[in-house]
Design a protein around this motif. Structure first.
Motif: not given
Ligand SMILES: [Zn+2]
Ligand SMILES: [Zn+2]
Length: 384
Positions: A129-137
């Motif tokens: 959350i602090a850095a932002g993220a790329r999440k695989e969904i």
């Protein structure tokens, strides 16, 4: 201007559902187009009034002095009440729609329709959350059938007009009721209201124009999101019947609980245990932050239990501005539970050297020291 729906049916404003129903049946018998072809408009009028007054939400609007059928799309007496869709239900219940000279029916509803939105969840820890993220969904939705590209037909065959309803999408039947013979209308079971059928359907999708598919994608979650927020991916939801345009995909963020930090919007809170001697003499404590660096918490000499030290800019970035919140370190001063011989001697000489004494707290002594505990206690017990 609000129409007098009660007056049209000839009932009082407080009339019960039973009274409204009775009044309507009486008028409908007199005015039904099968009985009285000249009274068509009047018949529509009482039917509309009945429909409004038996719908709790519409009746509520009437009782509040409004007109639920006023405004765009509301239908009404002047226009075609069937076109607005409001009278379809009642006509199914009482007379059926589309029959005789009154009402236009609903007609076929079209094979290609827009798709529904879809929802998936992702869980992020505080570092993400602090850095932002790329999440695989992984998404499981209807997608366009690539064999027929949504047409639902095999090779280049064409849909044909439904033989059961002749393209109307609905079937009329004559039924007996308290009014005599009336028409009923129901959705055509053969074409399910579409008005056409596919005699040679696509083998892959069976004529629906879409198939279910499980796919993975990467979604970018911006820094600073909060629990329950949703990221919208336009057109990534369910493809509609007949290959209709896809709805949107919503990715809902869940925040995993952290071992160290408690979040309050963009601020973070943590608890630091400080040995009694360090609280007395002052020290600096290094804390690993969620941003991957470290923060220095300055413990001033003479720090008291419960002191909160704020470290600016070591919280989470704000979702829109990126401005970072603060870190609040809550200091717990720890008194040693066991002391050895040498420590005892040191502490005893410390006691002999100092001027501190055991003291019964008074209102004036706590006021001088900042006030808190005495009045807190008094307030706590005063409530009993
Ligand atoms: Zn297909
Ligand atoms: Zn049909």
């Amino acid at each position: 201007m609000a129409r007098d729906y009660y007056g049209i049916l000839g009932v009082a404003a407080g009339a019960s559902d039973q009274e409204i129903k009775r009044a309507y049946r009486k008028k409908a018998r007199e005015l039904h187009p099968d009985v009285n072809p000249d009274a068509e408009d009047e018949f529509k009028e009482v039917t509309t009034a009945y429909e409004v007054l038996t719908d709790p939400e519409k009746r509520r609007i009437v009782d509040a002095g409004g007109d639920p059928l006023a405004g765009p799309g509301g239908g009404g007496f002047g226009g075609d009440p069937f076109g607005a869709g409001g009278l379809g239900d009642i006509f199914q219940t009482f007379f059926g729609g589309g029959g005789g000279g009154f009402g236009g029916g609903r007609g076929p509803r079209g094979r290609v329709r827009p798709g529904e939105p879809a929802l998936v969840g992702v869980t992020l820890d505080l570092e993400e959350i602090a850095a932002g993220a790329r999440k695989e969904i992984t998404v499981d939705t209807a997608v366009l059938c690539d064999t027929c590209t949504g047409s639902g037909t095999r090779d280049n065959s064409k849909p044909v007009t439904c033989a059961t309803c002749h393209g109307a999408g609905e079937i009329q039947a004559v039924q007996r009721s308290f009014l005599g013979q009336v028409m009923t209308v129901r959705e055509c079971p053969e074409c399910r209201g579409v008005g056409e059928t596919i005699p040679d359907p696509c083998l892959k999708c069976g004529g629906d124009g879409r198939v279910r598919s499980r796919r993975s994608m990467t979604v970018k979650i911006p820094a600073g999101v909060q629990d329950g927020m949703r990221v919208r991916l336009s057109g990534q939801g369910e493809v509609g019947p007949g290959g209709g345009p896809a709805g949107d995909l919503y990715v809902e963020v869940s925040e995993a609980a952290d071992d160290v930090f408690v979040r309050d919007r963009d601020d973070l809170h943590c608890t630091v245990r400080v040995p009694m001697v360090d609280a007395a003499l002052g020290t600096e404590i290094t804390v690993d932050t969620v941003l991957g660096g470290t923060a220095t918490v300055a413990v001033e000499p003479g720090t008291q239990p419960g002191t909160v030290v704020r470290v600016r800019g070591q919280g989470l970035p704000h979702l829109n501005s990126g401005i970072r919140g603060d870190l609040h370190a809550h200091l717990e001063v720890v008194v040693p539970k066991k002391v050895d011989q040498r420590q005892t001697e040191l502490l005893e000489s410390l006691r002999d050297a100092g001027e501190d004494t055991v003291e019964l707290v008074t209102a004036s002594s706590t006021a001088a020291a900042g006030g808190g505990l005495f009045s807190k206690l008094r307030n706590a017990f005063a409530g009993r």
